[in-house]
Design an enzyme around this catalytic site. Sequence first.
Site, PDB file in Angstrom:
ATOM      1  N   GLU A  76       6.825 -35.773 -23.811  1.00  0.00           N
ATOM      2  CA  GLU A  76       6.811 -36.758 -24.916  1.00  0.00           C
ATOM      3  C   GLU A  76       5.867 -36.316 -26.037  1.00  0.00           C
ATOM      4  O   GLU A  76       5.847 -36.909 -27.106  1.00  0.00           O
ATOM      5  CB  GLU A  76       6.447 -38.149 -24.381  1.00  0.00           C
ATOM      6  CG  GLU A  76       5.073 -38.300 -23.735  1.00  0.00           C
ATOM      7  CD  GLU A  76       5.052 -37.898 -22.251  1.00  0.00           C
ATOM      8  OE1 GLU A  76       5.690 -36.889 -21.877  1.00  0.00           O
ATOM      9  OE2 GLU A  76       4.348 -38.583 -21.480  1.00  0.00           O
ATOM     10  N   CYS A 110       0.544 -21.325 -18.879  1.00  0.00           N
ATOM     11  CA  CYS A 110       0.301 -21.281 -17.435  1.00  0.00           C
ATOM     12  C   CYS A 110       0.040 -19.851 -16.979  1.00  0.00           C
ATOM     13  O   CYS A 110      -0.434 -19.632 -15.871  1.00  0.00           O
ATOM     14  CB  CYS A 110       1.480 -21.855 -16.678  1.00  0.00           C
ATOM     15  SG  CYS A 110       2.924 -20.834 -16.845  1.00  0.00           S
TER      16      CYS A 110
HETATM   17  P1  NAD Z   1       1.967 -32.698 -17.214  1.00  0.00           P
HETATM   18  O1  NAD Z   1       2.005 -32.536 -15.752  1.00  0.00           O
HETATM   19  O2  NAD Z   1       1.012 -33.674 -17.799  1.00  0.00           O
HETATM   20  O3  NAD Z   1       3.423 -33.151 -17.758  1.00  0.00           O
HETATM   21  C1  NAD Z   1       4.593 -32.505 -17.354  1.00  0.00           C
HETATM   22  C2  NAD Z   1       5.739 -33.511 -17.352  1.00  0.00           C
HETATM   23  O4  NAD Z   1       5.465 -34.534 -16.394  1.00  0.00           O
HETATM   24  C3  NAD Z   1       5.959 -34.193 -18.691  1.00  0.00           C
HETATM   25  O5  NAD Z   1       7.338 -34.268 -18.961  1.00  0.00           O
HETATM   26  C4  NAD Z   1       5.350 -35.568 -18.491  1.00  0.00           C
HETATM   27  O6  NAD Z   1       6.005 -36.578 -19.236  1.00  0.00           O
HETATM   28  C5  NAD Z   1       5.535 -35.815 -17.002  1.00  0.00           C
HETATM   29  N1  NAD Z   1       4.473 -36.660 -16.455  1.00  0.00           N
HETATM   30  C6  NAD Z   1       3.170 -36.698 -16.866  1.00  0.00           C
HETATM   31  N2  NAD Z   1       2.484 -37.596 -16.121  1.00  0.00           N
HETATM   32  C7  NAD Z   1       3.357 -38.121 -15.235  1.00  0.00           C
HETATM   33  C8  NAD Z   1       3.229 -39.097 -14.197  1.00  0.00           C
HETATM   34  N3  NAD Z   1       2.073 -39.693 -13.939  1.00  0.00           N
HETATM   35  N4  NAD Z   1       4.317 -39.393 -13.476  1.00  0.00           N
HETATM   36  C9  NAD Z   1       5.495 -38.800 -13.721  1.00  0.00           C
HETATM   37  N5  NAD Z   1       5.667 -37.875 -14.695  1.00  0.00           N
HETATM   38  C10 NAD Z   1       4.610 -37.538 -15.445  1.00  0.00           C
HETATM   39  O7  NAD Z   1       1.759 -31.240 -17.844  1.00  0.00           O
HETATM   40  P2  NAD Z   1       1.465 -30.859 -19.356  1.00  0.00           P
HETATM   41  O8  NAD Z   1       0.080 -31.229 -19.699  1.00  0.00           O
HETATM   42  O9  NAD Z   1       2.580 -31.299 -20.229  1.00  0.00           O
HETATM   43  O10 NAD Z   1       1.582 -29.250 -19.252  1.00  0.00           O
HETATM   44  C11 NAD Z   1       0.516 -28.429 -18.894  1.00  0.00           C
HETATM   45  C12 NAD Z   1       0.569 -28.041 -17.433  1.00  0.00           C
HETATM   46  O11 NAD Z   1       1.804 -27.406 -17.139  1.00  0.00           O
HETATM   47  C13 NAD Z   1      -0.501 -27.034 -17.053  1.00  0.00           C
HETATM   48  O12 NAD Z   1      -1.048 -27.405 -15.809  1.00  0.00           O
HETATM   49  C14 NAD Z   1       0.251 -25.720 -16.943  1.00  0.00           C
HETATM   50  O13 NAD Z   1      -0.315 -24.763 -16.093  1.00  0.00           O
HETATM   51  C15 NAD Z   1       1.553 -26.205 -16.408  1.00  0.00           C
HETATM   52  N6  NAD Z   1       2.603 -25.238 -16.636  1.00  0.00           N
HETATM   53  C16 NAD Z   1       3.029 -24.510 -15.565  1.00  0.00           C
HETATM   54  C17 NAD Z   1       4.000 -23.545 -15.747  1.00  0.00           C
HETATM   55  C18 NAD Z   1       4.471 -22.730 -14.584  1.00  0.00           C
HETATM   56  O14 NAD Z   1       5.487 -22.083 -14.702  1.00  0.00           O
HETATM   57  N7  NAD Z   1       3.794 -22.712 -13.458  1.00  0.00           N
HETATM   58  C19 NAD Z   1       4.551 -23.317 -17.011  1.00  0.00           C
HETATM   59  C20 NAD Z   1       4.101 -24.086 -18.080  1.00  0.00           C
HETATM   60  C21 NAD Z   1       3.117 -25.052 -17.874  1.00  0.00           C
END
Ligand code: NAD
Length: 502
Positions: free
Chosen positions: A176, A281
């Site tokens: 979002e 990441c």
């Molecule tokens: P995030 O976990 O906050 O959000 C990811 C998704 O989950 C979003 O679509 C969000 O709306 C949803 N979400 C958030 N809180 C939620 C909840 N309580 N319940 C259900 N859904 C929820 O991650 P972010 O801050 O958007 O992204 C950064 C993170 O992503 C870092 O930890 C990074 O390392 C990781 N990442 C990992 C990879 C990989 O391939 N391993 C790649 C890119 C990013």
Amino acid sequence: MNTVQHFVNGKIWAGNSGRIADVFNPALGTATAKVALASAADVSDVVAVAKAAQVRWGAQPPAKRATVMFAFRDLLLRHIDELAPLLSREHGKTLADAKGEIARGIEVVEFVCGIPHLLKGEYSEQVASQVDSFSIRQPLGVVAGITPFNFPAMVPLWMYPVSLACGNAFILKPSEKAPSVVMRIAELLHEAGLPAGVFNVVNGDKEAVDAILDHADIDAVSFVGSTAIGQYIYSRGTANGKRVQALCGAKNHLVVMPDADMEKVVDALIGSAYGSAGERCMAISVAVPVGDETADRLIEVLAPRVEALKVAPFDDPASDMGPVISRQSLDRILNYITEGESAGAKLVVDGRWVKLQGYEEGFFLGGCLFDNVTSDMSIYKDEIFGPVLSVLRAKSYDEAVGIINAHEYGNGTSIFTRDGDTARDFFTRVRIGMVGVNVPIPVPVAYHSFGGWKRSLFGDHHIHGMEGVRFNTRLKTMTTRWPSGIKEGAVFNFHAGSDTKG
Ligand code: NAD
């Protein structure tokens, strides 16, 4: 102010929830758009659309599905200059970075242009007398993707081209915080010839995610994001009988051996630790020089380069890195820096002074460099997800490997050395999913698969490449017996009720 809505059944759809959130321009620090937040009922409506559309799409010959992917690739390439600023305005990364991530995403589309070949099954003749056996891969049905803010175009592109090419319908729930670019890409996908309803975008927060995890007609969920949320998604999704892959957080180490070319090491660290403000990441967040002499040389060459990094908004062509994503994220990073100092790490470069004229409210932070970090400090243990690099000195190569293997995350790592024995030993022993030798960010190309080990991935499949094809399909194996009863002069009748005996 523009409200980003949903993309369902081939067109923009407002949904019925009435809930919205702000979308920020992180360079200005102010909200510049709104985004609709889907309700559980909205998600249910979209699943019904996707489920109905999948039936015909999944029955298409794979070669027909591939023609859509060929056209999609072409459209993405032609629109890259339009897509990059849409992405950067909400994320904050430089235009060069935005174009780079779209280009990496396009590689996945190129990979699935060969889907007829990728879906070819296996055939064994005569597994017993007059018995043959063969295996095919069929689509799952409806697959959902839940994606993070940090690669608003590329991470979704890791998922849906593979899933669609395999014959599934797909529902994407983007972050979002940066929802606009996928909405435009959804239009391009339909311009490429994808039938309406096969690919849908639902914007939202936890309510939409929980509805996806609980909906009986969603067969599988691909998640990329933080570890805490990924573990939750994996538990709840699998408890509901879904196939789930959850790619999560990371702490990536780069080992610097005494024989490494220090200029190359520093070039690598500048790009991999500070590029995209460290919000990757696969960012290197820990450098592990082996021996104090190596460490001293590293700091000597690296510190002035970190100080010289230009922090600026995405549309400044001289920018090395933009702001971080949000005020909350900036505060979290600043908090880690304070914790690192009080735990006794030496802050060699302090980026907290950065202030940009005209962007006083922006979420900017200059590059930060810590020396003398130890493995018990929070700046070492946690993923900071900002432009902060820790230097953790190791006495020996073995100690360096031990440090990496003891960390809870296992996404990526790299070693810089000129010694083949060391390099080979490193990639054999290290408990990490993606390993580089003299390469700072060992992100696999699209026809290999991306994924970490330990708490960087929950599930059994890595993403894209053949692992992506396996995740998005179900294996079916047939065993057939055809008695060789063909007699000379045999007559075959094909009328209902007749048998085939001559
Ligand atoms: P995030 O976990 O906050 O959000 C990811 C998704 O989950 C979003 O679509 C969000 O709306 C949803 N979400 C958030 N809180 C939620 C909840 N309580 N319940 C259900 N859904 C929820 O991650 P972010 O801050 O958007 O992204 C950064 C993170 O992503 C870092 O930890 C990074 O390392 C990781 N990442 C990992 C990879 C990989 O391939 N391993 C790649 C890119 C990013």
